[in-house]
Design a protein around this motif. Structure first.
Motif, PDB file in Angstrom:
ATOM      1  N   LYS A  62       0.949  -1.374   0.026  1.00  0.00           N
ATOM      2  CA  LYS A  62      -0.034   0.055   0.014  1.00  0.00           C
ATOM      3  C   LYS A  62       0.890   1.192  -0.013  1.00  0.00           C
ATOM      4  O   LYS A  62       0.372   2.331  -0.509  1.00  0.00           O
ATOM      5  CB  LYS A  62      -1.008   0.045   1.271  1.00  0.00           C
ATOM      6  CG  LYS A  62      -2.035  -1.103   1.039  1.00  0.00           C
ATOM      7  CD  LYS A  62      -3.066  -1.109   2.319  1.00  0.00           C
ATOM      8  CE  LYS A  62      -4.139  -2.078   1.893  1.00  0.00           C
ATOM      9  NZ  LYS A  62      -5.050  -2.192   3.158  1.00  0.00           N
ATOM     10  N   PHE A  63       1.868   1.159   0.448  1.00  0.00           N
ATOM     11  CA  PHE A  63       2.638   2.281   0.613  1.00  0.00           C
ATOM     12  C   PHE A  63       3.370   2.534  -0.733  1.00  0.00           C
ATOM     13  O   PHE A  63       3.534   3.757  -1.540  1.00  0.00           O
ATOM     14  CB  PHE A  63       4.103   2.006   1.656  1.00  0.00           C
ATOM     15  CG  PHE A  63       4.972   3.429   1.515  1.00  0.00           C
ATOM     16  CD1 PHE A  63       4.795   4.463   2.243  1.00  0.00           C
ATOM     17  CD2 PHE A  63       6.140   3.239   0.659  1.00  0.00           C
ATOM     18  CE1 PHE A  63       5.651   5.542   2.336  1.00  0.00           C
ATOM     19  CE2 PHE A  63       7.086   4.195   0.698  1.00  0.00           C
ATOM     20  CZ  PHE A  63       6.783   5.494   1.698  1.00  0.00           C
ATOM     21  N   ASP A  64       3.777   1.636  -1.647  1.00  0.00           N
ATOM     22  CA  ASP A  64       4.239   1.546  -2.957  1.00  0.00           C
ATOM     23  C   ASP A  64       3.297   2.184  -3.865  1.00  0.00           C
ATOM     24  O   ASP A  64       3.505   2.804  -4.874  1.00  0.00           O
ATOM     25  CB  ASP A  64       4.672   0.241  -3.510  1.00  0.00           C
ATOM     26  CG  ASP A  64       5.931  -0.185  -2.797  1.00  0.00           C
ATOM     27  OD1 ASP A  64       6.553   0.591  -2.326  1.00  0.00           O
ATOM     28  OD2 ASP A  64       6.071  -1.362  -2.834  1.00  0.00           O
ATOM     29  N   SER A  65       2.021   1.960  -3.550  1.00  0.00           N
ATOM     30  CA  SER A  65       0.740   2.537  -4.521  1.00  0.00           C
ATOM     31  C   SER A  65       0.371   3.576  -3.932  1.00  0.00           C
ATOM     32  O   SER A  65      -0.976   4.121  -4.278  1.00  0.00           O
ATOM     33  CB  SER A  65      -0.369   1.338  -4.496  1.00  0.00           C
ATOM     34  OG  SER A  65      -0.765   1.041  -3.337  1.00  0.00           O
ATOM     35  N   ARG A  66       1.042   4.303  -2.808  1.00  0.00           N
ATOM     36  CA  ARG A  66       0.831   5.580  -2.560  1.00  0.00           C
ATOM     37  C   ARG A  66      -0.738   5.617  -1.642  1.00  0.00           C
ATOM     38  O   ARG A  66      -1.345   6.584  -1.619  1.00  0.00           O
ATOM     39  CB  ARG A  66       0.601   6.621  -3.363  1.00  0.00           C
ATOM     40  CG  ARG A  66       1.984   6.674  -4.129  1.00  0.00           C
ATOM     41  CD  ARG A  66       2.039   7.813  -5.135  1.00  0.00           C
ATOM     42  NE  ARG A  66       2.021   9.251  -4.360  1.00  0.00           N
ATOM     43  CZ  ARG A  66       3.173   9.491  -3.946  1.00  0.00           C
ATOM     44  NH1 ARG A  66       4.344   9.263  -4.186  1.00  0.00           N
ATOM     45  NH2 ARG A  66       3.094  10.817  -3.388  1.00  0.00           N
ATOM     46  N   ARG A  67      -1.022   4.572  -1.221  1.00  0.00           N
ATOM     47  CA  ARG A  67      -2.319   4.389  -0.451  1.00  0.00           C
ATOM     48  C   ARG A  67      -2.086   4.538   1.050  1.00  0.00           C
ATOM     49  O   ARG A  67      -2.816   5.035   1.946  1.00  0.00           O
ATOM     50  CB  ARG A  67      -3.085   3.203  -0.626  1.00  0.00           C
ATOM     51  CG  ARG A  67      -3.825   3.029  -1.770  1.00  0.00           C
ATOM     52  CD  ARG A  67      -4.482   1.451  -1.759  1.00  0.00           C
ATOM     53  NE  ARG A  67      -3.372   0.526  -2.218  1.00  0.00           N
ATOM     54  CZ  ARG A  67      -3.918  -0.780  -2.262  1.00  0.00           C
ATOM     55  NH1 ARG A  67      -5.265  -1.104  -1.946  1.00  0.00           N
ATOM     56  NH2 ARG A  67      -2.811  -1.608  -2.387  1.00  0.00           N
ATOM     57  N   TYR A  68      -0.782   4.460   1.415  1.00  0.00           N
ATOM     58  CA  TYR A  68      -0.269   4.983   2.950  1.00  0.00           C
ATOM     59  C   TYR A  68       0.672   6.180   2.337  1.00  0.00           C
ATOM     60  O   TYR A  68       1.723   6.036   1.682  1.00  0.00           O
ATOM     61  CB  TYR A  68       0.377   3.708   3.248  1.00  0.00           C
ATOM     62  CG  TYR A  68      -0.570   2.784   3.900  1.00  0.00           C
ATOM     63  CD1 TYR A  68      -1.853   3.088   4.310  1.00  0.00           C
ATOM     64  CD2 TYR A  68      -0.019   1.441   4.266  1.00  0.00           C
ATOM     65  CE1 TYR A  68      -2.625   2.019   5.099  1.00  0.00           C
ATOM     66  CE2 TYR A  68      -0.753   0.445   4.869  1.00  0.00           C
ATOM     67  CZ  TYR A  68      -2.012   0.594   5.087  1.00  0.00           C
ATOM     68  OH  TYR A  68      -2.980  -0.226   5.777  1.00  0.00           O
ATOM     69  N   ASN A  69       0.576   7.255   3.349  1.00  0.00           N
ATOM     70  CA  ASN A  69       1.615   8.223   3.517  1.00  0.00           C
ATOM     71  C   ASN A  69       2.608   7.960   4.200  1.00  0.00           C
ATOM     72  O   ASN A  69       3.599   8.602   3.817  1.00  0.00           O
ATOM     73  CB  ASN A  69       0.770   9.674   3.971  1.00  0.00           C
ATOM     74  CG  ASN A  69      -0.331   9.887   3.099  1.00  0.00           C
ATOM     75  OD1 ASN A  69      -0.168  10.104   1.793  1.00  0.00           O
ATOM     76  ND2 ASN A  69      -1.188  10.503   3.733  1.00  0.00           N
ATOM     77  N   SER A  70       2.650   7.046   4.986  1.00  0.00           N
ATOM     78  CA  SER A  70       3.633   6.771   5.962  1.00  0.00           C
ATOM     79  C   SER A  70       3.516   5.543   6.552  1.00  0.00           C
ATOM     80  O   SER A  70       2.503   4.784   6.778  1.00  0.00           O
ATOM     81  CB  SER A  70       4.144   7.730   6.897  1.00  0.00           C
ATOM     82  OG  SER A  70       2.914   7.858   7.976  1.00  0.00           O
ATOM     83  N   GLN A 100       8.128   7.385   4.301  1.00  0.00           N
ATOM     84  CA  GLN A 100       7.284   8.431   4.042  1.00  0.00           C
ATOM     85  C   GLN A 100       7.247   8.970   2.788  1.00  0.00           C
ATOM     86  O   GLN A 100       8.097   8.915   1.957  1.00  0.00           O
ATOM     87  CB  GLN A 100       7.540   9.530   5.110  1.00  0.00           C
ATOM     88  CG  GLN A 100       8.751  10.188   4.865  1.00  0.00           C
ATOM     89  CD  GLN A 100       9.042  11.489   5.873  1.00  0.00           C
ATOM     90  OE1 GLN A 100       9.681  11.444   6.756  1.00  0.00           O
ATOM     91  NE2 GLN A 100       8.526  12.726   5.424  1.00  0.00           N
ATOM     92  N   GLN A 101       5.950   9.249   2.251  1.00  0.00           N
ATOM     93  CA  GLN A 101       5.856   9.793   0.884  1.00  0.00           C
ATOM     94  C   GLN A 101       6.394  10.961   0.755  1.00  0.00           C
ATOM     95  O   GLN A 101       6.185  11.813   1.772  1.00  0.00           O
ATOM     96  CB  GLN A 101       4.409   9.696   0.353  1.00  0.00           C
ATOM     97  CG  GLN A 101       3.826   8.522   0.362  1.00  0.00           C
ATOM     98  CD  GLN A 101       4.236   7.539  -0.840  1.00  0.00           C
ATOM     99  OE1 GLN A 101       5.043   7.844  -1.467  1.00  0.00           O
ATOM    100  NE2 GLN A 101       3.510   6.266  -0.648  1.00  0.00           N
ATOM    101  N   SER A 153       4.388  14.637   1.703  1.00  0.00           N
ATOM    102  CA  SER A 153       3.301  14.614   2.370  1.00  0.00           C
ATOM    103  C   SER A 153       3.169  15.230   3.770  1.00  0.00           C
ATOM    104  O   SER A 153       4.000  14.733   4.660  1.00  0.00           O
ATOM    105  CB  SER A 153       2.931  13.127   2.691  1.00  0.00           C
ATOM    106  OG  SER A 153       1.858  12.825   3.567  1.00  0.00           O
TER     107      SER A 153
END
Length: 400
Positions: A89-97, A118-119, A122
């Motif tokens: 989910k982090f790689d798909s930017r669904r998680y900001n951190s 962290q993205q 963000s």
């Protein structure tokens, strides 16, 4: 009086001859009020903390302490996830951190050993990282105090067994946590109010702001559109024919303007009723102040429409200008978003707009419980707008 009543009846009948008029009169105001109130303000019972996914690979006493500390945060809301899910989910930017507590997490180097992803760009991730650093520092401080306490105790008298040492450590850990929890705050945070000159604690109420703002928006647009009435009748020649009857210019203007003002007051009453009964906005705090402000706002807007009616040539120009002008004035006047979001220079410039004073007066009533005395400055400015616009409109009034 009969002539004025006849003009009022004629204007009302012509205005509502088209079903599309109801779109501006009631349908759009209600739709925009509902949508904006839901999108610009959180629910009172909602958890609005920033989500922080957490991977606990350590599964230790220390990691449990970190999790407990983060769960008490007023800024972030942790969610335990697996490493695979977090990475995906982090790689798909669904998680900001994402926070990862690795195996072998050590007390002394916990801040350096944890992994925080962290993205870029963000702000939520930056805030979450600051909360994590504060939690790790607190946990590290508590553990260090407990370990130092055990070391000092051993100097006085060695422990009989490892169990005694652990029991002493656990007790020291609890004492350290209790002492730090009761320590006086060394940083005081003060939240600036929407109005520095006010001691009101209510900063923003999405439902109240939206109910008031959308009412002003959709009432001002048709009233400014009064210019279209004059342009249409002048273009079709009916205005000159009316003036050949035993009807003075003052009677015609007064009847036409009064018709639009009365219609606007009815529209305001319906929208206030919708806000009060459906959205539970407290519109009844000061009925007298509310009536004075609404009448002043309607007069200012209709006067502006009268003045514009002397400047435009066609009905199409009038309606296009009224919609554009009404929307811009509403946006800059704080009807869609709080004025506090705009730079100070803009907040000073928009004081030349009647919508700014209308919105300020309504918020004084809704959010600050203002009485008649409190809204007199806003009502006075609106009446000044009305006087200036009316004088220019009557002075420039022409039949063709």
């Amino acid at each position: 009086m009969n002539k004025i009543l006849a003009i009022i009846y004629k204007e009302t009948k012509v205005r509502f001859a088209s079903l599309s008029e109801w779109l501006f009169f009631l349908i759009l105001p209600i739709i925009f009020t509902l949508v904006l109130s839901a999108s610009t303000g959180p629910r009172a019972d909602a958890d609005n903390r920033i989500l922080l996914p957490l991977v606990d690979q350590a599964q230790s006493v220390l990691s449990a302490q970190v999790i407990t500390e983060l769960e008490s945060s007023e800024t972030i809301r942790i969610e335990l996830v697996t490493l695979e899910d977090a990475q995906d989910k982090f790689d798909s930017r669904r998680y900001n951190s994402v926070l990862i507590l690795p195996e072998g997490l050590d007390t002394e180097n916990s801040a350096n050993e944890v992994e925080f992803m962290q993205q870029p760009g963000s702000m939520d991730a930056v805030i979450a990282k600051q909360a994590v650093q504060a939690a790790l520092q607190r946990v590290s401080s508590i553990s260090s105090i407990a370990e130092q306490s055990v070391a000092e105790a051993e100097k006085v008298k060695p422990f009989a067994s490892d169990a005694d040492r652990k029991a002493y450590y656990d007790q020291a850990l609890q004492n350290a946590e209790s002492i730090l929890s009761s320590a006086p705050a060394r940083l005081t945070v003060e939240v600036g109010l929407a109005d520095d000159s006010s001691d009101d604690e209510i900063l923003y109420d999405a439902k109240a702001n939206t109910s008031a703002g959308q009412m002003i928006t959709w009432v001002f647009i048709p009233l400014i559109g009064l210019s279209g009435t004059f342009a249409y009748e002048r273009q079709k020649g009916t205005l000159r024919r009316v003036m050949t009857t035993p009807t003075t210019r003052a009677t015609f203007l007064f009847g036409t303007i009064l018709a639009q003002v009365l219609t606007a007051l009815v529209q305001m009453a319906l929208l206030i009723g919708f806000g009060a009964f459906v959205m539970k906005v407290n519109w009844g705090q000061s009925p007298a102040a509310l009536v004075i402000l609404l009448v002043a706002s309607a007069l200012a807007a209709s006067a502006l429409g009268t003045m514009l009616g002397t400047l435009v040539k066609t009905e199409g120009q009038a309606w296009g200008l009224s919609i554009m002008l009404g929307m811009v004035m509403a946006l800059l006047g704080g009807c869609w978003y709080p004025l506090e979001l705009f730079p100070e220079v803009v907040r000073n410039i928009v004081k030349v707009l009647p919508t700014t004073w209308s919105m300020q007066g309504l918020l004084d009533i809704l959010l600050r419980g203002g009485s008649v005395t409190a809204i007199l400055p806003e009502a006075g400015v609106l009446m000044a707008f009305a006087l200036v616009f009316f004088v220019i409109g009557v002075w420039r009034f022409k039949y063709e």
